[in-house]
Structures are given as structure tokens and as C-alpha cells.
Design a protein around this motif. Structure first.
Motif, PDB file in Angstrom:
ATOM      1  N   LEU A  10      31.491  30.364  49.201  1.00 36.62           N
ATOM      2  CA  LEU A  10      32.913  30.583  48.920  1.00 36.62           C
ATOM      3  C   LEU A  10      33.178  31.221  47.648  1.00 36.62           C
ATOM      4  CD1 LEU A  10      34.270  27.170  50.051  1.00 36.62           C
ATOM      5  CD2 LEU A  10      33.780  29.049  51.339  1.00 36.62           C
ATOM      6  N   ASP A  11      34.317  31.951  47.530  1.00 35.69           N
ATOM      7  CA  ASP A  11      34.741  32.812  46.293  1.00 35.69           C
ATOM      8  C   ASP A  11      35.573  31.719  45.731  1.00 35.69           C
ATOM      9  OD1 ASP A  11      35.964  34.498  44.721  1.00 35.69           O
ATOM     10  OD2 ASP A  11      37.195  35.232  46.193  1.00 35.69           O
ATOM     11  N   LEU A  12      34.831  30.851  44.923  1.00 34.99           N
ATOM     12  CA  LEU A  12      35.938  29.372  44.418  1.00 34.99           C
ATOM     13  C   LEU A  12      36.036  29.892  42.898  1.00 34.99           C
ATOM     14  CD1 LEU A  12      36.878  27.061  44.780  1.00 34.99           C
ATOM     15  CD2 LEU A  12      34.589  25.856  44.237  1.00 34.99           C
ATOM     16  N   ILE A  13      35.177  30.566  42.198  1.00 33.55           N
ATOM     17  CA  ILE A  13      35.167  30.610  40.645  1.00 33.55           C
ATOM     18  C   ILE A  13      35.765  32.090  40.302  1.00 33.55           C
ATOM     19  CG2 ILE A  13      33.843  30.625  38.558  1.00 33.55           C
ATOM     20  CD1 ILE A  13      33.961  27.965  40.102  1.00 33.55           C
ATOM     21  N   ALA A  14      36.701  32.143  39.594  1.00 30.48           N
ATOM     22  CA  ALA A  14      37.147  33.548  39.144  1.00 30.48           C
ATOM     23  C   ALA A  14      36.185  34.029  38.089  1.00 30.48           C
ATOM     24  CB  ALA A  14      38.597  33.239  38.481  1.00 30.48           C
TER      25      ALA A  14
ATOM     26  N   THR B   1      36.677  26.702  34.285  1.00 28.89           N
ATOM     27  CA  THR B   1      36.991  26.964  35.485  1.00 28.89           C
ATOM     28  C   THR B   1      37.394  25.955  36.270  1.00 28.89           C
ATOM     29  OG1 THR B   1      34.691  26.318  36.597  1.00 28.89           O
ATOM     30  CG2 THR B   1      34.779  28.450  35.602  1.00 28.89           C
TER      31      THR B   1
ATOM     32  N   GLU C  81      41.146  27.247  44.664  1.00 29.95           N
ATOM     33  CA  GLU C  81      40.612  27.485  43.472  1.00 29.95           C
ATOM     34  C   GLU C  81      41.752  27.291  42.496  1.00 29.95           C
ATOM     35  OE1 GLU C  81      41.043  29.953  40.685  1.00 29.95           O
ATOM     36  OE2 GLU C  81      42.960  29.902  41.209  1.00 29.95           O
TER      37      GLU C  81
ATOM     38  N   THR D 244      41.055  28.058  38.518  1.00 20.63           N
ATOM     39  CA  THR D 244      40.924  28.641  37.429  1.00 20.63           C
ATOM     40  C   THR D 244      42.215  29.534  37.253  1.00 20.63           C
ATOM     41  OG1 THR D 244      38.695  28.832  37.810  1.00 20.63           O
ATOM     42  CG2 THR D 244      39.343  30.114  36.102  1.00 20.63           C
ATOM     43  N   ILE D 245      42.822  30.382  38.035  1.00 18.82           N
ATOM     44  CA  ILE D 245      43.672  31.145  37.785  1.00 18.82           C
ATOM     45  C   ILE D 245      45.064  30.243  37.971  1.00 18.82           C
ATOM     46  CG2 ILE D 245      45.264  32.870  39.109  1.00 18.82           C
ATOM     47  CD1 ILE D 245      42.699  34.044  40.155  1.00 18.82           C
TER      48      ILE D 245
ATOM     49  N   PHE E  15      41.736  26.682  52.731  1.00 19.76           N
ATOM     50  CA  PHE E  15      41.148  26.917  51.495  1.00 19.76           C
ATOM     51  C   PHE E  15      41.675  28.200  50.825  1.00 19.76           C
ATOM     52  CE2 PHE E  15      37.377  29.484  49.715  1.00 19.76           C
ATOM     53  CZ  PHE E  15      37.505  29.157  48.206  1.00 19.76           C
TER      54      PHE E  15
ATOM     55  N   SER F 290      40.959  31.051  48.060  1.00 23.51           N
ATOM     56  CA  SER F 290      39.893  31.647  47.303  1.00 23.51           C
ATOM     57  C   SER F 290      40.607  32.192  46.222  1.00 23.51           C
ATOM     58  CB  SER F 290      39.312  32.374  47.874  1.00 23.51           C
ATOM     59  OG  SER F 290      39.840  33.706  48.284  1.00 23.51           O
ATOM     60  N   VAL F 291      39.625  32.485  45.202  1.00 22.72           N
ATOM     61  CA  VAL F 291      40.222  33.211  43.946  1.00 22.72           C
ATOM     62  C   VAL F 291      41.009  34.793  44.474  1.00 22.72           C
ATOM     63  CG1 VAL F 291      39.324  34.602  41.879  1.00 22.72           C
ATOM     64  CG2 VAL F 291      38.403  32.332  42.603  1.00 22.72           C
TER      65      VAL F 291
ATOM     66  N   GLN G 163      33.343  32.034  32.311  1.00 18.81           N
ATOM     67  CA  GLN G 163      34.479  31.405  31.924  1.00 18.81           C
ATOM     68  C   GLN G 163      34.506  30.197  31.089  1.00 18.81           C
ATOM     69  OE1 GLN G 163      37.122  34.215  32.689  1.00 18.81           O
ATOM     70  NE2 GLN G 163      38.225  32.218  33.102  1.00 18.81           N
TER      71      GLN G 163
END
Lengths: 348, 348
Positions: B328-332, A95, A113, A115-116, A13, A15-16, A92
């Protein structure tokens, strides 16, 4: 029995936080240029892909979409929302996250992720289009709409096409200031402009990336001179366009995947059979791109699943031998595949 | 700037390990009965849902599917593969995960394993069908196919319908032994059988859950007596069926979502307009279920997105105030939504 999941059950996984680390590890311009190459390579083998327009679930305030594709070896999909009103609520507008899987087993091999990553691949996609469609000596770009996507557009087009002179315009001056500040020190010559007319004065490339969910006319016909290339990026859902119909009518139009673009792109203003060229055919030289110096070329970009697939595969390759992911216990993996119940029972 | 993600950027993730803990925390029979109630409640408000057949990507060895739906407040989708050959390679035939999102913002609110959850909801779904369609005094069930799904079917139907007498059959005796062992001590009277004929002798309910990706005839017409209720669960993709056409022809057929079942279910053997009743209409009493003691009722179950939605929403509710998830750090989540690039730049 141990509750520890086996290796098969684990899915990396990103992450951002780790995506940002990966981008800096690779270098953002290198990352964008690499993505452009990956997208180009996948567009060049277009026929191999399983293609379908994205599957959208629309509400009054936005849309949630699933964008799957497969090349027969890997399968990828992206989840992405589009909620223009989010910005006012401190959220945002867009996303996203995505998954890459092994077609042979159906097991996911990456959860990330996006979004970026979507912002990066959208910049890279415009850079691919600009490389193939703009005048060969293009030096100046007008960037209309200086929101979340603008810096990625500028940096990708610089990385791939060498365009370093940028003229910025946004209806909100604060957005232009933010964009200028973010691009400072990255090798650009930047001019902030107070009208769209001023911004496109002398520009060889015009990139338009605005976010309202309406029929907007950011550019009118008399503003656009001969020979320019336009990237129209912001019109990406039904009912949302950025260009006056007359500009679209006199441009040579290039698109990603016509069944999707006719519903979502600038060409939703035109007849269903209005002629368009698929960009992959320009990349493979099956169709001509720009044919004369005076021609106005228009890349009517809406974003297609193959671009996300390219980006996911790139990240999957790049994270190997880096610490920029964690393993998630996502797949149940009993010792005997038929004994899922036994696995649960023994876990008590 | 801190790399710490803000609360908005966090999405609760339920791993396989945590799903097992949650199931034991709630109690597996309670969990199954709760899921059956959630599914029933959602089927009762069927018209509210955005419905579409699942989006499948087929290869020679299997299929990867996305199954989205929305009730206007929440949006859910499941990723699920089906690879019958996986079992021989020590992998799961079916693995799954899913996401629940807030329709208003498009932001995900839950990411969860669904291999275990799908097994549970598939059992719960058969229990709902059996409750509404089997003879009111049904006491005995034949369970044909004793693989990964069998224990969930038996336990859910016991939890919801009170059926405790089970007759097991599988072409592989080891599967029957595994199933018996797993169900031991859970309040069943179990008889292992060496032929399908023996298994369905005296059974009021016949549940068939086999896994080969072929047209199989697990049950032939002369085997099925008057008044039984059949749950046909294993036929869940094009080209895969379990029942002889003659059984289907003389049964009253109940389905989840006809556009999907006609392609994937037992009724793919029948004409496109072969009469079927939608189960949600039986639940709301808009249509009759079983109409006579001698009638053969058939639930042609293929699994539908609303069942997964019900299950995800249930898990989302249940994990609150438990430790059975991680964030989880999924969304910016940049401070200024338009400043995604600035967030990346400052993270260096």
C-alpha cells in the motif's frame, strides 16, 4: 465458497497518490478553507467529543502517537510519528495515517494516509486561530521556518484570512528558496529575509514552524512588537519549544486542549496554572479573543485529535462519487458471524 | 514527475483473504503452536515492553479500543471493537486490524487484518496458560460457549497441550453443532452436552468463552471440582464476567497485566488487592504456577497488547517470500523530505 469478500468487509483506502489527486480535484485552497470550516464546526460542539491526550510511545530518537476521539456517531484516530532525525536520513519527520469508524457497529469506514492530510489540517487549524485572534486588518505574515509545513500555513491563512504578503525566514537558505518556489504563482507577494528580525519587521501575524526536538529560542522578546498574533506550531512535544519565555509571559495564550498543550506546547515553560483560553470558547463566543489593538495573542498549537477527526470525516464525504480510493478487504465477514473458523476452513 | 511511490512509501498489507491463505500455507495447528511460542518468548522478556492498559472509547452498544505496545525495536498496536449486539445484525462482535512499526524511524512496516489473527492469538494465549497451569496429565477439556472463538481454543490447546477429548456446551444448540462440524476430521474426540454440568463432568480443563456484555454466571461454584484448570476468556470488558464469585474466590488466579485485568476480567468481582499472579512470572519461573493436584487454577484472560505484538511480528516474518500481501502507498515520500508541498504540486 468464493474468496470474494462481501461489501461489509470492504473499507475504502485513500493512498498518498489518491490524496494528492483528491486535493487537486477539490483545489488546494478550497480544500484548506473547507477543512478550516470543518474544524471550526467541530470546535463549536466541543463538549460532544470524547477527549483524551494523545497516547505516546517515546524512544531516544522520536515518538509514535495514537490520537483517538469520538463524537458519539463517528470514531477517529490518527497514528503519527515524530522523528526529527529522519530528515537527515531522507525520511519524513512526521508521517501519519488514520481511520474513521462507525460507533454503532465498531466497523471502520475509512482508512487514509494522513501525512499530507495532517499538513493540510495543521495549516487549516492555524488559519482558524488567525481568523479569530489576529488584528482584523492584518495584511502581512512572517513565516519563520520554511520546512515541510510552511507552504500549508501560508496557503491556508491566505485562503481563510486573505493574507497575501509573506516574509520568509529559515536558518537554512535552501528551505526559503524551496518555499518561495513552491508558492510562486499562487497569488502571494513574498520577501525572503536573512534574519528573523528582518522577517518580522512590520508583520501583523508571525507563524513559527520549526522542527528541532530541543528548547529553541527562535524568537526573543525584544523582537515581538505590540498587536501581533503569533502561531507557534513547531513546538509539539515535551522538551521542544520555539519562543522565549518572556514572549509567552506577556501574550494572551490560546490553546486547543489544555491537558495536552501544558505537556507539549510553549506553555510547558510556564507554571501549571498559567492562564490560557481554550480556542473553542473563542469560536463559540463564550470567551473573548483579542481584546485590544496592542495585545499580543499567541496560538500555542500542538495539534489535537478533533482536527484529525474533522479532516477524516471531510475526506470520507469527499471521496464519494470520486475514483480516489480503493476498497480493502480488511474485515472478516463470515456468512454466520459465529462461524469465523468455518470461513477459514472453507477458504482452503 | 511520476506518481509512482518509492519503496520507502510502501507498507505491506495482509487482507482477510491473504491471512486465510497464509494460515493454510503454514498449517493452522502449526500457526497456533508458533504463535504460542512467540507469545511465550515475549512474555519471558516482559520488562522490556512499554505497557499501558488499552485505550477504550465506550458507547451504549460497544467499545472501540486501541492497544499499543513496544519492545524498543518494534512498535505495534491493534484496533479492536467489541459489539455484542452485532451478531444479531449479521456482523462480527469483534473485528480488528493492526500495525507494526519500526521504532527507529516511526515508519509502519506492516498493516494487517486482525479479526482472524486475534482469534488465533487468543487461542494460542489460552494454550500457553493451559500448558503452564493445568495438571500435567490433563486429557479432557470442557468448552463452554461454542461461538466464534471456540474452535480456536480447542485447536490451540490440542496443538500445544495434546488435549484431544472435548466436551461442548452452548445455550444455543446450533452453535454446538457448528463447532462439532468445524472440528470434525481434525483429530478430536468430541461429545456434545446439553448442560454445563454434563460438559464439565470429568474435565481436567474448562475453557469458557461466551459473549454477552453482562454479569453472567455460566459456572457456579458447586460445578467446579478439585484440580481443574479454568480458562475464562469471554469476560473481557468492564461489567462482563462469566464465573460465579465463589469460584474466583477459591481459585489461584493468573492474569496477563493486572492494571487491565482488574478492570475487565473476572477479578473485577473481587477486592482491588485480591492476590493474583502474573503469567509471565510463571513462564520465567519467578513465581509458582500450580502447586498441588487439588488446586483450582484460573487464567483470567482478557487479551493484552503484547499478544497482538507477538502475532503481528510473526505475520511480518512469515509473509516474506510469500505472495500473501499487497503493497500500500501509505507513506508520503518526497525526494526532499522538507518538500511535501512540492510533491503535491508536481503531482497535478
Amino acid at each position: 465458497m468464493s474468496l470474494k469478500a462481501s461489501k461489509l468487509a470492504m473499507v475504502p483506502f485513500v493512498s498518498v497518490d489518491n490524496m494528492m489527486r483528491l486535493v487537486h480535484h477539490v483545489g488546494i485552497e478550497t480544500f484548506l478553507a473547507d477543512l478550516a470550516r470543518e474544524i471550526e464546526a467541530d470546535f463549536a460542539r466541543w463538549d460532544l467529543f470524547d477527549k483524551t491526550p494523545r497516547l505516546g510511545s517515546h524512544s531516544d530518537v522520536g515518538v509514535i502517537e495514537l490520537m483517538p476521539t469520538s463524537d458519539g456517531e463517528l470514531y477517529g484516530f490518527k497514528y503519527v510519528n515524530g522523528h526529527p532525525k529522519n530528515m537527515k536520513e531522507g525520511l519524513q519527520t512526521v508521517t501519519a495515517f488514520g481511520v474513521l469508524s462507525d460507533v454503532d457497529s465498531g466497523y471502520p469506514v475509512l482508512f487514509s494516509e494522513m501525512t499530507i492530510l495532517t499538513a493540510l489540517r495543521t495549516g487549516a487549524m492555524s488559519a482558524v486561530a488567525t481568523k479569530h485572534l489576529a488584528a482584523p486588518d492584518a495584511k502581512t505574515m512572517a513565516m519563520i521556518g520554511n520546512g515541510a509545513q510552511s507552504e500549508f500555513q501560508c496557503l491556508a491563512i491566505k485562503a481563510v484570512c486573505g493574507i497575501e504578503t509573506i516574509r520568509l525566514y529559515d536558518i537554512d537558505n535552501a528551505a526559503t528558496e524551496k518555499c518561495m518556489k513552491n508558492l510562486a504563482g499562487l497569488g502571494f507577494q513574498i520577501t525572503p529575509c536573512s534574519t528573523p528580525e528582518e522577517a518580522i519587521e512590520g508583520a501583523d501575524v508571525i507563524t513559527v514552524a520549526t522542527a528541532d526536538k530541543d528548547m529553541q529560542t527562535i524568537l526573543t522578546d525584544n523582537m515581538v512588537g505590540a498587536g501581533v498574533h503569533i502561531n507557534a506550531i513547531g513546538g509539539d512535544c515535551p522538551g521542544k519549544t520555539e519562543l522565549h519565555r518572556d514572549i509567552v509571559a506577556r501574550s494572551s495564550i490560546f490553546v486547543e486542549y489544555p491537558p495536552q498543550t501544558r505537556v507539549e506546547g510553549e506553555i510547558q515553560q510556564m507554571a501549571d496554572d498559567h492562564p490560557v483560553t481554550e480556542l473553542w470558547q473563542v469560536i463559540t463566543s463564550a470567551q473573548a479573543g483579542r481584546q485590544s489593538a496592542g495585545e499580543v495573542t499567541l496560538f500555542d498549537g500542538v495539534g489535537f485529535a478533533i482536527e484529525d477527526f474533522s479532516a477524516l470525516r471531510y475526506v470520507h464525504q469527499k471521496i464519494k462519487e470520486t475514483p480516489f480510493y480503493i476498497d480493502l478487504d480488511l474485515i472478516a465477514d463470515p456468512d454466520d458471524p459465529r462461524d469465523l473458523f468455518g470461513m477459514i476452513k472453507r477458504a482452503r
